[in-house]
Scaffold this motif. Sequence first.
Motif, PDB file in Angstrom:
ATOM      1  N   GLY A  65       0.816  -1.210   0.000  1.00  0.00           N
ATOM      2  CA  GLY A  65       0.000   0.000   0.000  1.00  0.00           C
ATOM      3  C   GLY A  65       0.847   1.255   0.000  1.00  0.00           C
ATOM      4  N   SER A 177      -3.067   1.738  -4.315  1.00  0.00           N
ATOM      5  CA  SER A 177      -3.451   0.549  -3.563  1.00  0.00           C
ATOM      6  C   SER A 177      -4.917   0.243  -3.794  1.00  0.00           C
ATOM      7  CB  SER A 177      -3.184   0.757  -2.070  1.00  0.00           C
ATOM      8  OG  SER A 177      -4.185   1.578  -1.492  1.00  0.00           O
ATOM      9  N   ALA A 179      -6.921   0.324  -1.251  1.00  0.00           N
ATOM     10  CA  ALA A 179      -7.539   0.837  -0.036  1.00  0.00           C
ATOM     11  C   ALA A 179      -8.860   1.545  -0.299  1.00  0.00           C
ATOM     12  CB  ALA A 179      -6.574   1.774   0.683  1.00  0.00           C
ATOM     13  N   ARG A 187      -4.503  -4.150   2.386  1.00  0.00           N
ATOM     14  CA  ARG A 187      -3.045  -4.102   2.465  1.00  0.00           C
ATOM     15  C   ARG A 187      -2.376  -4.606   1.189  1.00  0.00           C
ATOM     16  NH1 ARG A 187      -4.105  -1.150   5.982  1.00  0.00           N
ATOM     17  NH2 ARG A 187      -3.316  -1.129   8.123  1.00  0.00           N
ATOM     18  N   GLY A 189      -1.137  -3.129  -2.704  1.00  0.00           N
ATOM     19  CA  GLY A 189      -0.992  -2.028  -3.645  1.00  0.00           C
ATOM     20  C   GLY A 189       0.137  -2.321  -4.602  1.00  0.00           C
TER      21      GLY A 189
END
Length: 227
Positions: A65, A177, A179, A187, A189
């Motif tokens: 990430g 990422s 996210a 977690r 990326g």
Amino acid sequence: MTLDLTGPPRPWPHALVRRFGAAHDRALDRADCWATPPAEGDPELLERLAGLFGAPPGRTVVTGGVRQFAGSWAGRTRTALVERPGFADIGQVLAGPATVRALPWEELPGAARDCPEPVTVWVTSPYRNPDGRSLDTAGRAALAELARAGHQVVVNQVYRWYAPPEELPPGCWGTTSLAKLCGGGSRLGWATVPDEGTALPALRGSGPAPSGSGLGRVSWTGPPSRR
């Protein structure tokens, strides 16, 4: 169409949660799931990223990430110029081994040129948090010029899921990422390096546990609607 990217990510519909979970389970049910992955990440994941975003497999490295990328990057230069406004965590992560200055985008080129040695320049585009700003043609050209002058330019593209495809300015690094798509707990990326063979050893050695197998083989076709 206007995209509302404020606040936390929207909860996924139950049907999408089940679909993602089933794909994840299928990916983990592979004999080679826990084999040591290549340093850059699973080839199938790299190919999927190339298809989605044009990320060249030879210039793409799977990471944990954006924060993890920043931690691997910290100390690469003795000075880091970060955008203002911007995500406060990035400056804090980079601040350990480096002097960090927060400046508006318009002041970054001049500040970099005034430094006697190469610096890190960190910006977020597209749809920067918190003001939603994206690089325009002049801003992209300014970053490319800094990269040509030897500065290390990083573009955080964590919101690129909600923007038309756009190549990085020449010579710049990219980091993003899952996210904003799957939640921070994913977690997972990746980083795009300017040229093949320029990945940081620390970056290549600190990818997430599933970088070689699990999520790299999830059958996935695109982001959910934010409308």
